[in-house]
Scaffold this active site. Structure first.
Site, short mmCIF file in Angstrom:
data_model
loop_
_atom_site.label_atom_id
_atom_site.label_comp_id
_atom_site.label_asym_id
_atom_site.label_seq_id
_atom_site.Cartn_x
_atom_site.Cartn_y
_atom_site.Cartn_z
N LYS A 7 4.96 4.08 -10.06
CA LYS A 7 3.57 3.97 -10.49
C LYS A 7 2.65 4.20 -9.29
O LYS A 7 2.53 3.34 -8.42
CB LYS A 7 3.27 2.61 -11.10
CG LYS A 7 1.91 2.63 -11.82
CD LYS A 7 1.31 1.28 -12.02
CE LYS A 7 0.54 0.79 -10.84
NZ LYS A 7 -0.62 1.60 -10.45
N GLU A 42 5.26 -5.17 0.57
CA GLU A 42 4.58 -4.71 1.80
C GLU A 42 3.09 -4.95 1.57
O GLU A 42 2.47 -4.24 0.77
CB GLU A 42 4.83 -3.21 2.01
CG GLU A 42 6.27 -2.86 2.30
CD GLU A 42 6.67 -3.14 3.74
OE1 GLU A 42 5.86 -3.68 4.50
OE2 GLU A 42 7.81 -2.82 4.08
N CYS A 76 -2.78 -0.47 6.80
CA CYS A 76 -2.46 -1.89 6.69
C CYS A 76 -2.23 -2.58 8.05
O CYS A 76 -2.50 -3.75 8.20
CB CYS A 76 -1.25 -2.06 5.80
SG CYS A 76 0.11 -1.01 6.31
N GLU A 88 -8.76 -9.40 5.46
CA GLU A 88 -8.54 -7.97 5.63
C GLU A 88 -9.74 -7.24 5.03
O GLU A 88 -10.02 -7.35 3.84
CB GLU A 88 -7.26 -7.56 4.89
CG GLU A 88 -6.93 -6.10 5.07
CD GLU A 88 -5.68 -5.69 4.32
OE1 GLU A 88 -5.57 -6.00 3.12
OE2 GLU A 88 -4.81 -5.06 4.94
P1 NAD Z 1 -3.75 -3.25 -4.80
O1 NAD Z 1 -2.87 -4.41 -4.61
O2 NAD Z 1 -5.03 -3.45 -5.48
O3 NAD Z 1 -2.99 -2.11 -5.59
C1 NAD Z 1 -1.76 -1.57 -5.14
C2 NAD Z 1 -1.01 -1.01 -6.32
O4 NAD Z 1 -0.58 -2.07 -7.16
C3 NAD Z 1 -1.82 -0.09 -7.22
O5 NAD Z 1 -0.95 0.92 -7.68
C4 NAD Z 1 -2.26 -1.02 -8.34
O6 NAD Z 1 -2.55 -0.32 -9.53
C5 NAD Z 1 -1.06 -1.92 -8.48
N1 NAD Z 1 -1.29 -3.28 -8.95
C6 NAD Z 1 -2.36 -4.07 -8.71
N2 NAD Z 1 -2.16 -5.30 -9.24
C7 NAD Z 1 -0.92 -5.30 -9.80
C8 NAD Z 1 -0.12 -6.27 -10.48
N3 NAD Z 1 -0.55 -7.51 -10.68
N4 NAD Z 1 1.11 -5.92 -10.90
C9 NAD Z 1 1.59 -4.68 -10.68
N5 NAD Z 1 0.87 -3.71 -10.07
C10 NAD Z 1 -0.36 -4.00 -9.61
O7 NAD Z 1 -3.96 -2.63 -3.34
P2 NAD Z 1 -4.81 -1.35 -2.92
O8 NAD Z 1 -6.24 -1.75 -2.84
O9 NAD Z 1 -4.43 -0.17 -3.75
O10 NAD Z 1 -4.22 -1.07 -1.46
C11 NAD Z 1 -4.71 -1.64 -0.33
C12 NAD Z 1 -3.83 -2.82 0.09
O11 NAD Z 1 -2.51 -2.37 0.34
C13 NAD Z 1 -4.29 -3.45 1.39
O12 NAD Z 1 -4.23 -4.85 1.27
C14 NAD Z 1 -3.26 -2.96 2.40
O13 NAD Z 1 -3.10 -3.78 3.51
C15 NAD Z 1 -2.04 -2.90 1.58
N6 NAD Z 1 -1.07 -2.01 2.20
C16 NAD Z 1 0.06 -2.54 2.75
C17 NAD Z 1 0.98 -1.73 3.40
C18 NAD Z 1 2.23 -2.29 4.02
O14 NAD Z 1 3.15 -1.53 4.24
N7 NAD Z 1 2.31 -3.57 4.30
C19 NAD Z 1 0.77 -0.35 3.47
C20 NAD Z 1 -0.40 0.16 2.90
C21 NAD Z 1 -1.30 -0.68 2.26
#
Ligand code: NAD
Length: 480
Positions: free
Chosen positions: A178, A252, A286, A385
């Site tokens: 997804k 992650e 991140c 963050e």
């Molecule tokens: P997000 O958590 O809002 O969404 C990430 C993904 O999860 C999207 O595809 C979203 O549709 C889905 N999603 C959201 N809630 C969900 C749920 N309850 N169940 C299942 N799927 C769900 O994050 P974002 O705003 O898209 O991305 C930014 C975040 O990602 C930042 O916090 C960043 O630090 C983190 N990030 C972490 C890493 C790492 O490797 N640690 C790498 C890149 C980004």
């Protein structure tokens, strides 16, 4: 304009069973650039069923690891041919400067897949161990973990998808992926590449949608493991569901990493390095070192140099190779970042540059590179963050205090130390509670584990450890 009307399920493009459509936008022009179907629960069910069938299909389950590696390398060849188009598509959707997209979303995707193809060939699926009691042998078997529900964010959409897809393929598992709604168009090009490379039907399936689609996938009884990259908030929700179901999960999550400048650090090199280590992809990375810890003895000098660096970074069109700061991914993200800037001012930090939208750009979700000095580590801009081009410079007295401040965080994902003495940098690195750390730079290594401690996540991706996460282990005790 790319309007897709089909979903990639079971190795082919199929009409969706739902009726909802999601629009894709350009972060720099705010214009609609395409659309795609949202996967309905019925589509997800079909994708999971296809992935389950593929798990035992002769063309995937019964091939040798060398044949699997060859398939992966063919997939890499097709992805390599499309790397420029993919980089441009990512840049257009999320505003990532094209120089970064070319190296991460273009070349990075290919290099990572080839690396895991090599591990696929060398991994030992059955290991024969002498028993500790000396009475015979035990066979330790590695089998594919099964159907993986993989969920990625929008910030590095293609390469973060490949963090999961490459080891999943190498293990012989299958995946229902997804992507984020902000960056789904590039995932369709990856699906098409899988088709052209001859990845067997059902091994890779793509189900676009938002959090609700993700929730359905995570809780699906046909999904054996969840691999998630995204926010800590969503990660906690997913962790709760997987905990209840006793489903293995890799998380992650977010970060608020420290960039520790030691007293002996050369100012020019440090500040040049910090541009990439703290503001890469407009701060939407991140592991960014966004909490910069500077020694009181040289505080003014470093604040001045960091301010000069941030204010000199080229802000503009993400497709221009000279751009270092592009737009943020969405209007919501822009407003969130501007909200944090207001909070920083209200908390009494000193704004030294930036602080708003660029005056000379009239469209796109841009925020100026922004630096705050005199930041207290207990303030919101130092603890939460922000995920944008906003740096906080925090003063410290001695090395012990710097390490204590670095560790005084809910998160533990990345971090850096800047020093003229690499050994001293390594000593500091050893004492910071984090999943990864850079000395005088921060460059991920595909061959080394990556992930977080504390609220930054659970488990590791990359390296052989990233492949181990997709195997189940079975011990077979051989009697005589
Ligand atoms: P997000 O958590 O809002 O969404 C990430 C993904 O999860 C999207 O595809 C979203 O549709 C889905 N999603 C959201 N809630 C969900 C749920 N309850 N169940 C299942 N799927 C769900 O994050 P974002 O705003 O898209 O991305 C930014 C975040 O990602 C930042 O916090 C960043 O630090 C983190 N990030 C972490 C890493 C790492 O490797 N640690 C790498 C890149 C980004």
């Amino acid at each position: 304009m790319t309007d897709h009307s089909e979903l990639f399920i079971d190795g082919t493009w199929v009409a969706p069973q739902g009726t909802e459509t999601i629009n894709a936008y350009s972060a720099s022009t705010e214009e609609r650039i395409g659309s795609f179907p949202e996967a309905s629960p019925a589509d997800i069910d079909a994708a999971v069923a296809a992935a389950r069938r593929a798990l035992t299909s002769p063309e995937w389950a019964e091939i040798t690891q060398a044949e699997r590696a060859a398939l992966m390398n063919r997939f890499a060849d097709v992805l390599e041919a499309g790397k420029d188009e993919r980089a441009r598509l990512v840049s257009t959707q999320n505003g990532m400067p094209i120089s970064i997209a070319s190296f991460a979303e273009g070349d990075g995707v290919v290099a990572l897949l080839r690396y895991y193809a090599s591990l696929a060939e060398s991994v030992e699926l059955e290991e024969i161990r002498p028993r500790v009691d000396g009475t015979g042998t035990t066979v330790v078997q590695r089998t594919p973990i099964g159907v993986v529900g993989a969920i990625a964010p929008w910030n590095y959409p293609a390469v973060l998808a490949m963090f999961k897809l490459a080891p999943i393929l190498a293990s012989g598992s299958t995946v229902v992926f997804k992507p984020s709604p902000e960056t789904t168009l590039d995932s369709f090009t990856m699906a098409q590449a899988a088709l052209e490379a001859g990845i067997p039907p059902g091994v890779i399936n793509v189900v676009p949608g938002g959090p609700e689609t993700g929730k359905h996938l995570v809780a699906h009884p046909g999904v054996d493991k969840v691999a998630f990259t995204g926010s800590t908030r969503a990660g906690r929700q997913i962790g709760r569901v997987c905990g209840e179901l006793l489903k293995p999960v890799t998380l992650e999550l977010g970060g608020k990493s420290a960039g520790i400048i030691l007293e002996d650090a050369p100012v020019a090199e440090t500040v040049t390095g910090l541009a990439t280590a703290s503001l890469l992809n407009t701060g939407q990375t991140c592991y960014m070192s966004t909490r910069i810890l500077a020694p009181k003895s040289r505080y003014d000098e470093f604040v001045e140099a960091i301010t000069a660096m941030a204010s000199s970074l080229p802000v503009g069109d993400p497709l221009d190779p000279n751009t270092f700061i592009g737009p943020l991914v969405s209007k919501a993200q822009k407003e969130r970042v501007l909200g944090y800037i207001e909070q920083g001012k209200a908390e009494g930090a000193t704004l030294t540059t930036g602080g708003g939208e660029p005056k000379d750009i009239d469209r796109g979700w841009y925020v100026e590179p922004t630096v705050f000095s005199n930041v207290d580590n207990s303030s919101a801009i130092a603890r939460e963050e922000i995920f944008g081009p906003v740096l906080s410079v925090i003063p410290y007295t001695d090395e012990a205090e710097a390490i204590a401040l670095a560790n005084d965080s809910e998160y533990g994902l990345g971090g850096t130390v800047w020093t003229a003495d690499q050994d001293r940098g390594l000593q500091v690195a050893r004492r910071v509670a984090t999943g990864s750390f850079g000395v005088n730079s921060y460059n991920l290594d595909w061959g080394a584990p990556f992930g977080g401690v504390k609220s930054s996540g659970l488990g590791r991706e990359l390296g052989p450890e990233g492949l181990a996460a997709y195997f189940s282990l079975k011990s077979i005790f051989l009697g005589s």
